[in-house]
Design a protein around this motif. Structure first.
Motif: not given
Length: 316
Positions: A34-41
Protein backbone atom coordinates in the motif's frame (compact mmCIF):
# COMPACT_ATOMS: atom_id res chain seq x y z
CA UNK A 1 9.09 3.59 13.39
CA UNK A 2 6.48 5.85 11.85
CA UNK A 3 7.55 8.70 9.58
CA UNK A 4 4.34 10.74 9.61
CA UNK A 5 1.30 11.28 11.78
CA UNK A 6 -1.29 8.50 11.49
CA UNK A 7 -3.93 11.12 10.64
CA UNK A 8 -2.51 11.14 7.12
CA UNK A 9 -2.10 7.41 6.57
CA UNK A 10 -1.85 7.26 2.76
CA UNK A 11 1.37 9.30 2.76
CA UNK A 12 2.85 7.74 5.89
CA UNK A 13 6.12 5.87 5.71
CA UNK A 14 7.27 3.24 8.14
CA UNK A 15 10.67 1.79 8.91
CA UNK A 16 10.65 -1.93 9.73
CA UNK A 17 13.79 -2.94 11.60
CA UNK A 18 13.64 -6.72 11.64
CA UNK A 19 16.26 -9.22 12.75
CA UNK A 20 15.47 -12.45 10.92
CA UNK A 21 12.53 -13.36 8.68
CA UNK A 22 9.79 -13.59 11.30
CA UNK A 23 6.38 -14.21 9.72
CA UNK A 24 8.31 -14.12 6.44
CA UNK A 25 8.33 -10.32 6.43
CA UNK A 26 4.53 -10.07 6.75
CA UNK A 27 4.54 -6.51 8.10
CA UNK A 28 6.94 -4.92 5.57
CA UNK A 29 5.20 -6.84 2.76
CA UNK A 30 1.83 -5.42 3.78
CA UNK A 31 3.21 -1.89 4.05
CA UNK A 32 4.94 -2.17 0.69
CA UNK A 33 1.71 -3.23 -1.02
CA UNK A 34 0.00 0.00 0.00
CA UNK A 35 2.99 2.29 -0.54
CA UNK A 36 3.75 2.86 3.13
CA UNK A 37 7.11 1.11 3.50
CA UNK A 38 9.93 3.61 3.95
CA UNK A 39 12.51 0.87 4.36
CA UNK A 40 12.97 -2.67 5.61
CA UNK A 41 16.21 -2.77 7.60
CA UNK A 42 17.25 -6.36 8.28
CA UNK A 43 20.32 -8.44 9.03
CA UNK A 44 20.45 -10.42 5.77
CA UNK A 45 18.78 -10.25 2.38
CA UNK A 46 19.58 -13.05 -0.06
CA UNK A 47 17.88 -12.85 -3.48
CA UNK A 48 18.03 -16.18 -5.34
CA UNK A 49 20.28 -14.69 -8.02
CA UNK A 50 22.79 -13.23 -5.55
CA UNK A 51 26.30 -14.56 -5.05
CA UNK A 52 25.54 -15.30 -1.41
CA UNK A 53 22.57 -17.49 -2.41
CA UNK A 54 24.75 -19.42 -4.83
CA UNK A 55 27.39 -19.94 -2.13
CA UNK A 56 24.85 -21.17 0.43
CA UNK A 57 23.89 -24.81 0.57
CA UNK A 58 20.35 -25.80 -0.31
CA UNK A 59 19.58 -26.35 3.37
CA UNK A 60 20.99 -23.01 4.54
CA UNK A 61 18.52 -20.87 6.50
CA UNK A 62 19.96 -17.81 4.75
CA UNK A 63 17.97 -18.86 1.68
CA UNK A 64 14.84 -17.92 3.64
CA UNK A 65 16.03 -14.32 3.95
CA UNK A 66 14.16 -13.05 0.92
CA UNK A 67 10.61 -12.63 -0.30
CA UNK A 68 9.66 -12.08 -3.91
CA UNK A 69 7.02 -9.47 -2.98
CA UNK A 70 9.84 -7.24 -1.73
CA UNK A 71 12.14 -7.91 -4.68
CA UNK A 72 11.88 -4.26 -5.76
CA UNK A 73 11.26 -2.89 -2.28
CA UNK A 74 13.47 -0.55 -0.23
CA UNK A 75 15.54 -3.11 1.67
CA UNK A 76 18.75 -2.42 3.58
CA UNK A 77 20.68 -5.45 4.81
CA UNK A 78 24.09 -6.06 6.37
CA UNK A 79 25.14 -9.30 4.68
CA UNK A 80 28.89 -8.78 4.82
CA UNK A 81 28.83 -7.60 8.42
CA UNK A 82 26.64 -10.55 9.42
CA UNK A 83 29.04 -13.03 7.85
CA UNK A 84 31.91 -11.35 9.72
CA UNK A 85 29.96 -11.45 12.97
CA UNK A 86 29.14 -15.16 12.58
CA UNK A 87 32.76 -15.97 11.74
CA UNK A 88 34.09 -14.10 14.78
CA UNK A 89 31.39 -15.57 17.02
CA UNK A 90 32.41 -19.07 16.01
CA UNK A 91 36.09 -18.26 16.55
CA UNK A 92 35.29 -16.96 20.05
CA UNK A 93 33.20 -20.00 20.88
CA UNK A 94 29.96 -18.07 21.38
CA UNK A 95 26.90 -20.30 21.67
CA UNK A 96 23.35 -20.26 23.01
CA UNK A 97 22.00 -17.15 24.66
CA UNK A 98 25.43 -15.52 24.76
CA UNK A 99 25.54 -15.59 20.97
CA UNK A 100 21.92 -14.48 20.62
CA UNK A 101 22.47 -11.46 22.86
CA UNK A 102 25.67 -10.57 21.01
CA UNK A 103 23.85 -10.83 17.65
CA UNK A 104 21.03 -8.62 18.92
CA UNK A 105 23.49 -5.96 20.04
CA UNK A 106 25.34 -6.16 16.74
CA UNK A 107 22.10 -5.62 14.83
CA UNK A 108 21.06 -2.70 17.03
CA UNK A 109 24.38 -0.98 16.40
CA UNK A 110 24.08 -1.50 12.63
CA UNK A 111 20.53 -0.12 12.55
CA UNK A 112 21.38 2.99 14.55
CA UNK A 113 24.48 3.59 12.42
CA UNK A 114 22.40 3.26 9.24
CA UNK A 115 19.73 5.69 10.47
CA UNK A 116 22.35 8.22 11.50
CA UNK A 117 24.03 8.00 8.10
CA UNK A 118 20.71 8.57 6.35
CA UNK A 119 19.99 11.62 8.46
CA UNK A 120 23.45 13.05 7.82
CA UNK A 121 23.18 12.55 4.05
CA UNK A 122 19.60 13.73 3.87
CA UNK A 123 18.97 10.72 1.62
CA UNK A 124 16.01 9.80 3.76
CA UNK A 125 14.16 11.93 6.26
CA UNK A 126 10.90 11.12 7.96
CA UNK A 127 8.20 13.36 6.53
CA UNK A 128 7.19 14.36 10.03
CA UNK A 129 10.44 16.34 10.41
CA UNK A 130 9.48 20.01 10.63
CA UNK A 131 11.75 22.95 9.83
CA UNK A 132 12.51 23.36 13.52
CA UNK A 133 13.45 19.68 13.73
CA UNK A 134 15.78 20.04 10.76
CA UNK A 135 17.38 23.05 12.41
CA UNK A 136 17.90 21.01 15.56
CA UNK A 137 19.69 18.41 13.45
CA UNK A 138 22.21 21.05 12.46
CA UNK A 139 22.54 22.41 16.00
CA UNK A 140 22.65 19.17 17.97
CA UNK A 141 23.68 16.60 15.38
CA UNK A 142 21.79 13.70 13.84
CA UNK A 143 22.04 11.55 16.98
CA UNK A 144 19.85 13.91 18.98
CA UNK A 145 17.30 14.15 16.18
CA UNK A 146 17.18 10.39 15.86
CA UNK A 147 16.71 9.94 19.59
CA UNK A 148 13.91 12.51 19.54
CA UNK A 149 12.09 10.56 16.84
CA UNK A 150 12.57 7.20 18.51
CA UNK A 151 11.47 8.53 21.91
CA UNK A 152 7.92 9.13 20.70
CA UNK A 153 7.42 6.51 17.99
CA UNK A 154 4.93 3.71 18.75
CA UNK A 155 6.46 0.27 19.24
CA UNK A 156 4.54 -2.66 17.74
CA UNK A 157 4.91 -6.28 18.81
CA UNK A 158 3.99 -9.31 16.71
CA UNK A 159 4.75 -11.71 19.56
CA UNK A 160 2.35 -11.32 22.53
CA UNK A 161 4.84 -12.62 25.10
CA UNK A 162 7.37 -9.98 24.06
CA UNK A 163 4.70 -7.27 24.22
CA UNK A 164 3.54 -8.29 27.69
CA UNK A 165 7.11 -8.08 28.95
CA UNK A 166 7.36 -4.42 27.95
CA UNK A 167 3.75 -3.61 28.81
CA UNK A 168 3.78 -5.15 32.30
CA UNK A 169 6.81 -7.14 33.43
CA UNK A 170 9.43 -4.40 33.17
CA UNK A 171 7.11 -1.99 35.00
CA UNK A 172 6.59 -4.48 37.82
CA UNK A 173 10.36 -4.90 38.07
CA UNK A 174 10.65 -1.10 38.49
CA UNK A 175 13.07 -0.81 35.59
CA UNK A 176 13.97 2.81 34.88
CA UNK A 177 11.77 4.52 32.26
CA UNK A 178 9.63 1.39 31.91
CA UNK A 179 6.36 3.31 32.30
CA UNK A 180 7.24 5.68 29.47
CA UNK A 181 8.21 2.83 27.18
CA UNK A 182 5.12 0.80 28.10
CA UNK A 183 2.83 3.66 27.07
CA UNK A 184 4.19 3.39 23.52
CA UNK A 185 4.02 -0.41 23.24
CA UNK A 186 1.16 -1.96 21.31
CA UNK A 187 0.16 -5.48 20.41
CA UNK A 188 0.01 -5.49 16.61
CA UNK A 189 -3.63 -6.53 16.43
CA UNK A 190 -4.75 -3.89 18.93
CA UNK A 191 -2.82 -1.11 17.20
CA UNK A 192 -4.38 -1.92 13.81
CA UNK A 193 -7.86 -2.34 15.31
CA UNK A 194 -7.65 1.03 17.09
CA UNK A 195 -6.38 2.65 13.91
CA UNK A 196 -9.25 1.30 11.83
CA UNK A 197 -11.73 2.25 14.52
CA UNK A 198 -10.60 5.87 14.11
CA UNK A 199 -10.24 5.70 10.32
CA UNK A 200 -12.42 2.89 8.92
CA UNK A 201 -11.52 3.67 5.31
CA UNK A 202 -7.78 4.06 5.84
CA UNK A 203 -7.01 0.56 4.56
CA UNK A 204 -9.07 -1.32 1.99
CA UNK A 205 -9.49 -5.09 2.04
CA UNK A 206 -10.81 -7.52 -0.52
CA UNK A 207 -14.14 -9.29 -0.16
CA UNK A 208 -14.03 -13.04 0.33
CA UNK A 209 -16.31 -15.42 2.19
CA UNK A 210 -14.30 -17.27 4.83
CA UNK A 211 -14.48 -18.50 8.40
CA UNK A 212 -11.72 -17.43 10.77
CA UNK A 213 -10.99 -19.11 14.12
CA UNK A 214 -8.67 -17.21 16.46
CA UNK A 215 -6.63 -18.82 19.24
CA UNK A 216 -5.58 -15.93 21.53
CA UNK A 217 -2.19 -16.11 23.21
CA UNK A 218 -2.20 -16.54 27.01
CA UNK A 219 -0.14 -13.36 27.52
CA UNK A 220 -2.56 -11.33 25.43
CA UNK A 221 -5.54 -12.73 27.35
CA UNK A 222 -3.90 -11.82 30.65
CA UNK A 223 -3.92 -8.12 29.72
CA UNK A 224 -6.63 -7.62 27.08
CA UNK A 225 -10.08 -8.95 26.29
CA UNK A 226 -9.30 -10.91 23.11
CA UNK A 227 -12.79 -10.49 21.65
CA UNK A 228 -11.61 -7.44 19.70
CA UNK A 229 -9.55 -9.81 17.54
CA UNK A 230 -12.74 -11.23 16.02
CA UNK A 231 -13.96 -7.70 15.29
CA UNK A 232 -10.65 -6.94 13.60
CA UNK A 233 -10.87 -10.05 11.41
CA UNK A 234 -14.45 -9.18 10.49
CA UNK A 235 -13.30 -5.80 9.18
CA UNK A 236 -12.31 -7.94 6.18
CA UNK A 237 -15.52 -8.08 4.10
CA UNK A 238 -17.10 -11.52 3.99
CA UNK A 239 -15.16 -12.98 6.91
CA UNK A 240 -16.90 -14.51 9.90
CA UNK A 241 -14.61 -14.72 12.91
CA UNK A 242 -14.70 -16.52 16.26
CA UNK A 243 -12.36 -16.25 19.22
CA UNK A 244 -11.88 -19.82 20.43
CA UNK A 245 -12.44 -20.65 24.08
CA UNK A 246 -9.04 -22.28 24.49
CA UNK A 247 -6.43 -22.50 27.19
CA UNK A 248 -2.65 -22.75 26.82
CA UNK A 249 -1.46 -24.44 23.64
CA UNK A 250 0.89 -26.58 25.71
CA UNK A 251 4.07 -25.49 23.99
CA UNK A 252 4.83 -22.58 26.35
CA UNK A 253 8.03 -21.41 24.74
CA UNK A 254 10.50 -24.29 24.81
CA UNK A 255 8.53 -26.36 27.35
CA UNK A 256 6.80 -28.56 24.79
CA UNK A 257 9.99 -28.99 22.79
CA UNK A 258 11.58 -31.02 25.61
CA UNK A 259 11.32 -34.76 25.08
CA UNK A 260 10.40 -35.42 28.70
CA UNK A 261 7.57 -32.85 28.54
CA UNK A 262 6.10 -33.84 25.17
CA UNK A 263 3.25 -36.05 26.43
CA UNK A 264 2.16 -33.42 28.96
CA UNK A 265 2.37 -30.72 26.28
CA UNK A 266 0.01 -32.70 24.02
CA UNK A 267 -2.42 -33.22 26.90
CA UNK A 268 -2.49 -29.49 27.61
CA UNK A 269 -3.09 -28.79 23.91
CA UNK A 270 -6.09 -31.12 23.70
CA UNK A 271 -8.63 -28.37 24.40
CA UNK A 272 -7.18 -26.32 21.55
CA UNK A 273 -7.09 -29.32 19.23
CA UNK A 274 -10.73 -30.14 19.98
CA UNK A 275 -11.77 -26.55 19.27
CA UNK A 276 -9.97 -26.61 15.92
CA UNK A 277 -11.44 -30.01 15.05
CA UNK A 278 -14.95 -28.61 15.58
CA UNK A 279 -14.50 -25.83 13.03
CA UNK A 280 -16.08 -25.85 9.59
CA UNK A 281 -13.73 -27.37 6.98
CA UNK A 282 -11.63 -24.69 5.32
CA UNK A 283 -11.62 -22.42 8.37
CA UNK A 284 -8.51 -20.23 8.59
CA UNK A 285 -6.86 -20.63 11.99
CA UNK A 286 -5.13 -17.58 13.47
CA UNK A 287 -2.61 -17.76 16.30
CA UNK A 288 -0.30 -14.84 17.04
CA UNK A 289 2.03 -16.79 19.32
CA UNK A 290 5.01 -18.43 17.64
CA UNK A 291 4.84 -21.42 20.02
CA UNK A 292 1.10 -21.76 19.42
CA UNK A 293 1.58 -21.97 15.67
CA UNK A 294 4.34 -24.55 16.09
CA UNK A 295 2.08 -26.66 18.28
CA UNK A 296 -0.87 -26.48 15.88
CA UNK A 297 1.37 -27.26 12.90
CA UNK A 298 2.89 -30.27 14.66
CA UNK A 299 -0.36 -31.75 15.96
CA UNK A 300 -2.74 -31.06 13.05
CA UNK A 301 -2.67 -30.88 9.27
CA UNK A 302 -3.29 -27.13 9.36
CA UNK A 303 -0.95 -24.26 8.71
CA UNK A 304 -2.03 -21.51 11.15
CA UNK A 305 -1.34 -17.86 10.39
CA UNK A 306 -0.48 -14.76 12.34
CA UNK A 307 -3.15 -12.05 12.23
CA UNK A 308 -0.63 -9.94 10.28
CA UNK A 309 -0.66 -12.56 7.51
CA UNK A 310 -4.45 -12.62 7.36
CA UNK A 311 -4.59 -8.83 7.00
CA UNK A 312 -1.69 -8.71 4.57
CA UNK A 313 -3.24 -11.26 2.23
CA UNK A 314 -6.52 -9.33 2.22
CA UNK A 315 -5.08 -5.96 1.21
CA UNK A 316 -6.25 -4.43 -2.04
Amino acid sequence: MRATDASNLPSSQWLCCQLGAREHYAIPRALFRIGMLGSLVTDAWVPPSSLLAKCCGHTSKLRERFHDELRDGPVKAFNSSLILFETLARARGLTGWTKIIARNRWFQRKVVSFLRSQLRKGAWLPRSFTLSTLNSVKERGSHAALRSQLSTAPILFLEPSCWSMFAEDYRELKIENADNIASRCFLFEKFVDDLLEQQPGAIRFNTRAANVAIHPHCHAKSILDPEFMASLAERLPGRKATVLDTACCGMAGAFGALAEKYDLSVQVAQRLLDAIENQVPGTEVIASGTSCRHQITDLTNLRPKHMAELLSEALL
